[in-house]
Design a protein around this motif. Structure first.
Motif, short mmCIF file in Angstrom:
data_model
loop_
_atom_site.label_atom_id
_atom_site.label_comp_id
_atom_site.label_asym_id
_atom_site.label_seq_id
_atom_site.Cartn_x
_atom_site.Cartn_y
_atom_site.Cartn_z
N UNK A 30 -12.48 1.93 0.20
CA UNK A 30 -11.58 3.09 0.18
C UNK A 30 -10.21 2.68 -0.35
N UNK A 31 -9.70 1.56 0.13
CA UNK A 31 -8.38 1.10 -0.29
C UNK A 31 -8.39 0.63 -1.74
N UNK A 32 -9.49 0.02 -2.17
CA UNK A 32 -9.60 -0.42 -3.55
C UNK A 32 -9.70 0.77 -4.50
N UNK A 33 -10.39 1.81 -4.08
CA UNK A 33 -10.47 3.03 -4.88
C UNK A 33 -9.08 3.65 -5.04
N UNK A 34 -8.31 3.64 -3.98
CA UNK A 34 -6.96 4.19 -4.03
C UNK A 34 -6.08 3.38 -4.99
N UNK A 94 -11.55 8.47 10.44
CA UNK A 94 -10.70 9.65 10.60
C UNK A 94 -9.34 9.43 9.96
N UNK A 95 -8.83 8.19 10.00
CA UNK A 95 -7.55 7.88 9.38
C UNK A 95 -7.65 7.95 7.86
N UNK A 96 -8.75 7.49 7.31
CA UNK A 96 -8.98 7.63 5.88
C UNK A 96 -8.98 9.11 5.48
N UNK A 97 -9.65 9.92 6.28
CA UNK A 97 -9.72 11.36 5.98
C UNK A 97 -8.33 11.99 6.00
N UNK A 98 -7.51 11.59 6.97
CA UNK A 98 -6.16 12.14 7.07
C UNK A 98 -5.31 11.73 5.87
N UNK A 99 -5.44 10.48 5.44
CA UNK A 99 -4.71 10.02 4.27
C UNK A 99 -5.14 10.81 3.04
N UNK A 100 -6.44 11.02 2.89
CA UNK A 100 -6.93 11.77 1.74
C UNK A 100 -6.44 13.21 1.77
N UNK A 101 -6.41 13.83 2.94
CA UNK A 101 -5.90 15.20 3.07
C UNK A 101 -4.45 15.28 2.61
N UNK A 121 0.79 -1.23 0.00
CA UNK A 121 0.00 0.00 0.00
C UNK A 121 0.83 1.29 0.00
N UNK A 122 2.01 1.33 0.63
CA UNK A 122 2.82 2.54 0.46
C UNK A 122 3.16 2.80 -1.01
#
Length: 237
Positions: free
Chosen positions: A146-150, A188-195, A98-99
Motif C-alpha cells: 500500500x505504501x509503495x503504491x502511494x 482501516x487506517x489505510x482506508x481512512x488515508x485513501x478516503x 511519507x508526509x
C-alpha cells in the motif's frame, strides 16, 4: 518440505532452486522460526537443500538484497538483527518521508488510481480475516505494498527508492517484533488515508499517515525471541 516437493525441487534449474531456498528461508525468518542473528552458512544451507554452495550463496544474496540477511566479511551470512535504535530510526525516517509522499500524491492521484487502491484494500482485508503463517506473511506484504503504491503515485523516483528500502526494513521489524502476531499496518487506517486522498484533504491525509506510522511503531515489542536452529526451523529431513 515433503518428498514430492523435494522431487520437483531437484529437477529444477539452479535459478529456480535459489528462489525456492530464498522463499523457504524468508518464510522461516518472517514466521520467527529463525531468530535475528542466526548464522546461515552456505555449506549448511546447501546440505539441507542438497544443492551446491553456489546455489545456496545466490539465495542468501537475494535475502541480503531484501534486508532480511546481513553478510559479514570472513564470517558469513546471518539473519538481520535490527536493534531497537535501528527500528526507531526506520520509523522516524518514515515520519519524515511519507508526509511528503502524501502531499505529492494528492495532486497526482486519479480515479483509476483510487480504484486500484480499493481493489488492493479488498485483498488486504481478505488476508486479515485469514489465519496462519501464510496469511500473516501475505498481510505484511500487502500492507507494505500500500505504501509503495502511494510512493509510485507521488511520482518521485528518489523518494520511491527510499521507500522500497524503508518498507523492506519495516516489514522485517514488524514480522519479528509485532506484538499482535499480524501486521499492525491497519487496514482501516489505510482506508481512512485513501478516503482523505480521494477527497483532496491533504492536511488530513498527512495527519492520518503520521498517526498510522505511530501506531505501527507502538505495536512493536523489540525484545529478542529465542529461535530454533536452521535445520529445525526449516523442518527438513
Amino acid at each position: 518440505m515433503n518428498i514430492s516437493e523435494k522431487i520437483i525441487f531437484t529437477g529444477s534449474s539452479p535459478e529456480d532452486r535459489s528462489m525456492a531456498i530464498r522463499e523457504a528461508l524468508r518464510n522461516a525468518i518472517v514466521d520467527r522460526r529463525l531468530a535475528p542473528g542466526t548464522k546461515l552458512s552456505e555449506s549448511e544451507v546447501g546440505s539441507l537443500f542438497d544443492v551446491s554452495r553456489t546455489v545456496a550463496r545466490s539465495a542468501l544474496q537475494m535475502l541480503a538484497f531484501e534486508g532480511l540477511v546481513r553478510t559479514e566479511r570472513n564470517r558469513g551470512a546471518f539473519v538481520s538483527n535490527p536493534s531497537p535504535e535501528e527500528a526507531k530510526q526506520i520509523f522516524a525516517s518514515r515520519r519524515l518521508i511519507e508526509p511528503g509522499i502524501v502531499a505529492a500524491a494528492i495532486d497526482r492521484i486519479t480515479s483509476a488510481d483510487i480504484e486500484q487502491f480499493r481493489r488492493h484494500l479488498e485483498e488486504e482485508g481478505r488476508y486479515m480475516n485469514e489465519r496462519g503463517p501464510a496469511a500473516r506473511r501475505a498481510e505484511i506484504k500487502a500492507s507494505g505494498d500500500f505504501h509503495l503504491m502511494l510512493a509510485s503515485v507521488a511520482g518521485n523516483a528518489i523518494l520511491q527508492k527510499f521507500m522500497d528500502e524503508l518498507v523492506a526494513r519495516s516489514s522485517l521489524v514488524i514480522a519479528l517484533y509485532g506484538r499482535s502476531g499480524v501486521s499492525s499496518c491497519g487496514h482501516s487506517e489505510h482506508s481512512a488515508i485513501l478516503d482523505a486522498l480521494e477527497g483532496k484533504k491533504g492536511g488530513r491525509a498527512v495527519e492520518l499517515m503520521i498517526h498510522h506510522i505511530d501506531h505501527i511503531e507502538a505495536d512493536l515489542d523489540l525484545q529478542l525471541k529465542q529461535g530454533l536452529g536452521l535445520k529445525d526451523a526449516l523442518s527438513l529431513i
